[in-house]
Design a protein around this motif. Structure first.
Motif, PDB file in Angstrom:
ATOM      1  N   ALA A   1      26.377  45.450  57.715  1.00 56.59           N
ATOM      2  CA  ALA A   1      25.989  46.737  57.142  1.00 56.59           C
ATOM      3  C   ALA A   1      26.019  46.731  55.617  1.00 56.59           C
ATOM      4  N   GLN A   2      26.476  45.657  55.032  1.00 57.61           N
ATOM      5  CA  GLN A   2      26.533  45.540  53.573  1.00 57.61           C
ATOM      6  C   GLN A   2      25.286  44.850  53.015  1.00 57.61           C
ATOM      7  N   GLY A   3      24.208  44.864  53.767  1.00 56.36           N
ATOM      8  CA  GLY A   3      22.951  44.290  53.310  1.00 56.36           C
ATOM      9  C   GLY A   3      22.806  42.807  53.590  1.00 56.36           C
ATOM     10  N   VAL A   4      23.629  42.287  54.482  1.00 60.74           N
ATOM     11  CA  VAL A   4      23.590  40.860  54.805  1.00 60.74           C
ATOM     12  C   VAL A   4      22.270  40.520  55.491  1.00 60.74           C
ATOM     13  N   LYS A   5      21.661  39.422  55.055  1.00 61.76           N
ATOM     14  CA  LYS A   5      20.405  38.962  55.647  1.00 61.76           C
ATOM     15  C   LYS A   5      20.570  37.702  56.486  1.00 61.76           C
ATOM     16  N   VAL A   6      21.645  36.963  56.244  1.00 56.31           N
ATOM     17  CA  VAL A   6      21.896  35.737  57.005  1.00 56.31           C
ATOM     18  C   VAL A   6      23.367  35.705  57.406  1.00 56.31           C
ATOM     19  N   LEU A   7      23.591  35.508  58.707  1.00 50.39           N
ATOM     20  CA  LEU A   7      24.943  35.343  59.223  1.00 50.39           C
ATOM     21  C   LEU A   7      25.134  33.876  59.585  1.00 50.39           C
ATOM     22  N   PHE A   8      26.161  33.259  59.024  1.00 57.40           N
ATOM     23  CA  PHE A   8      26.502  31.880  59.341  1.00 57.40           C
ATOM     24  C   PHE A   8      27.662  31.877  60.333  1.00 57.40           C
TER      25      PHE A   8
ATOM     26  N   VAL B   1      19.526  40.180  66.818  1.00 54.41           N
ATOM     27  CA  VAL B   1      18.699  41.343  67.136  1.00 54.41           C
ATOM     28  C   VAL B   1      19.365  42.639  66.683  1.00 54.41           C
ATOM     29  N   GLU B   2      20.640  42.829  67.022  1.00 54.34           N
ATOM     30  CA  GLU B   2      21.278  44.107  66.713  1.00 54.34           C
ATOM     31  C   GLU B   2      21.494  44.304  65.214  1.00 54.34           C
ATOM     32  N   ASN B   3      21.545  43.210  64.465  1.00 56.16           N
ATOM     33  CA  ASN B   3      21.736  43.308  63.017  1.00 56.16           C
ATOM     34  C   ASN B   3      20.471  42.995  62.235  1.00 56.16           C
ATOM     35  N   GLN B   4      19.394  42.687  62.953  1.00 54.56           N
ATOM     36  CA  GLN B   4      18.092  42.433  62.338  1.00 54.56           C
ATOM     37  C   GLN B   4      18.226  41.446  61.178  1.00 54.56           C
ATOM     38  N   ALA B   5      18.824  40.317  61.477  1.00 54.28           N
ATOM     39  CA  ALA B   5      19.092  39.305  60.457  1.00 54.28           C
ATOM     40  C   ALA B   5      18.936  37.914  61.061  1.00 54.28           C
ATOM     41  N   PHE B   6      18.866  36.929  60.200  1.00 54.93           N
ATOM     42  CA  PHE B   6      18.885  35.546  60.666  1.00 54.93           C
ATOM     43  C   PHE B   6      20.309  35.157  61.008  1.00 54.93           C
ATOM     44  N   VAL B   7      20.456  34.366  62.053  1.00 53.41           N
ATOM     45  CA  VAL B   7      21.742  33.785  62.412  1.00 53.41           C
ATOM     46  C   VAL B   7      21.578  32.276  62.361  1.00 53.41           C
ATOM     47  N   VAL B   8      22.447  31.644  61.596  1.00 57.40           N
ATOM     48  CA  VAL B   8      22.474  30.182  61.486  1.00 57.40           C
ATOM     49  C   VAL B   8      23.813  29.747  62.056  1.00 57.40           C
ATOM     50  N   ALA B   9      23.771  29.060  63.209  1.00 59.20           N
ATOM     51  CA  ALA B   9      24.999  28.760  63.937  1.00 59.20           C
ATOM     52  C   ALA B   9      25.117  27.265  64.227  1.00 59.20           C
ATOM     53  N   VAL B  10      26.266  26.712  63.901  1.00 63.68           N
ATOM     54  CA  VAL B  10      26.531  25.303  64.190  1.00 63.68           C
ATOM     55  C   VAL B  10      27.717  25.217  65.141  1.00 63.68           C
TER      56      VAL B  10
ATOM     57  N   PRO C   1      15.380  37.520  63.080  1.00 66.12           N
ATOM     58  CA  PRO C   1      15.839  38.899  63.299  1.00 66.12           C
ATOM     59  C   PRO C   1      15.352  39.552  64.597  1.00 66.12           C
ATOM     60  N   LEU C   2      14.377  38.945  65.262  1.00 65.52           N
ATOM     61  CA  LEU C   2      13.897  39.473  66.536  1.00 65.52           C
ATOM     62  C   LEU C   2      14.487  38.731  67.727  1.00 65.52           C
ATOM     63  N   GLY C   3      15.369  37.775  67.468  1.00 67.41           N
ATOM     64  CA  GLY C   3      16.010  37.028  68.538  1.00 67.41           C
ATOM     65  C   GLY C   3      15.276  35.771  68.958  1.00 67.41           C
ATOM     66  N   ASN C   4      14.234  35.410  68.226  1.00 71.60           N
ATOM     67  CA  ASN C   4      13.486  34.190  68.531  1.00 71.60           C
ATOM     68  C   ASN C   4      14.204  32.977  67.966  1.00 71.60           C
ATOM     69  N   VAL C   5      14.253  31.912  68.734  1.00 71.24           N
ATOM     70  CA  VAL C   5      14.900  30.685  68.282  1.00 71.24           C
ATOM     71  C   VAL C   5      13.943  29.940  67.358  1.00 71.24           C
TER      72      VAL C   5
ATOM     73  N   VAL D   1      13.401  39.868  57.392  1.00 67.94           N
ATOM     74  CA  VAL D   1      14.530  40.783  57.592  1.00 67.94           C
ATOM     75  C   VAL D   1      14.136  42.183  57.155  1.00 67.94           C
ATOM     76  N   ASP D   2      13.561  42.306  55.973  1.00 69.33           N
ATOM     77  CA  ASP D   2      13.150  43.624  55.472  1.00 69.33           C
ATOM     78  C   ASP D   2      12.065  44.242  56.342  1.00 69.33           C
ATOM     79  N   ARG D   3      11.134  43.420  56.804  1.00 69.55           N
ATOM     80  CA  ARG D   3      10.042  43.917  57.645  1.00 69.55           C
ATOM     81  C   ARG D   3      10.597  44.488  58.952  1.00 69.55           C
ATOM     82  N   VAL D   4      11.483  43.737  59.596  1.00 72.17           N
ATOM     83  CA  VAL D   4      12.053  44.178  60.872  1.00 72.17           C
ATOM     84  C   VAL D   4      12.926  45.413  60.668  1.00 72.17           C
ATOM     85  N   ARG D   5      13.717  45.414  59.621  1.00 75.11           N
ATOM     86  CA  ARG D   5      14.581  46.574  59.356  1.00 75.11           C
ATOM     87  C   ARG D   5      13.754  47.811  59.023  1.00 75.11           C
ATOM     88  N   GLY D   6      12.570  47.618  58.455  1.00 73.16           N
ATOM     89  CA  GLY D   6      11.691  48.744  58.164  1.00 73.16           C
ATOM     90  C   GLY D   6      11.069  49.339  59.410  1.00 73.16           C
TER      91      GLY D   6
END
Length: 160
Positions: A58-65, A87-96, A116-120, A141-146
């Motif tokens: 909610a602090q404007g994060v665009k990528v979650l690692f 999906v719920e945060n409309q952001a990229f997730v980069v997970a290792v 941000p849409l849940g696509n791999v 991210v901005d497009r989806v959040r809009g």
């Protein structure tokens, strides 16, 4: 080799692996700037707590690692939870995720980048080690959040 830009201590310790006997839980969030992009990080079990992730996102994060040692028997849950956080945060997730075996568990990797849409965007193969790259467009991210303003429509007055 570079500058340290962030540190984070895992907030949710995993009792089934007795982490609480060997570690102390962290007590602060992990929002930081990476090359001008607002990002956040969590560790392993933390992804099972969407309210904790949302607090940061909610602090404007665009990528979650996400870094993890997620065991092979639950790898399907790993993938579902990562997609849900994207999906719920409309952001990229980069997970290792760890590859290899411990005394009692096998870790099969399945590192991923999710849009941000849940696509791999990228997924490492089972038990695949390596360095992987993916191109992401942060404007997405901005497009989806809009389109669906979930952050604006939150009812924080009702959440406990």
């Amino acid at each position: 080799f570079g500058d340290l830009i962030n540190t984070y201590s895992k907030v949710h310790l995993f009792g089934l692996m007795a982490e609480d006997q060997y570690m102390s839980a962290g007590a602060k969030e992990s929002v930081f700037e990476l090359d001008g992009v607002t990002a956040a990080s969590v560790i392993c079990y933390d992804i099972r707590f969407p309210e904790w992730v949302r607090t940061q996102m909610a602090q404007g994060v665009k990528v979650l690692f996400v870094v993890a040692q997620w065991p092979e028997p639950r790898v399907q849950q790993w993938e579902i939870l990562l997609k849900a956080r994207a999906v719920e945060n409309q952001a990229f997730v980069v997970a290792v995720n760890r590859v290899g075996a411990g005394p009692e568990d096998v870790f099969s990797g399945h590192s991923m980048v999710i849009d941000p849409l849940g696509n791999v965007v990228l997924q490492a193969k089972e038990h695949e080690e390596g360095i992987f790259t993916a191109d992401i467009n942060l404007e997405e991210v901005d497009r989806v959040r809009g389109q669906i303003p979930v952050f604006e429509d939150r009812r924080t007055d009702l959440y406990h």
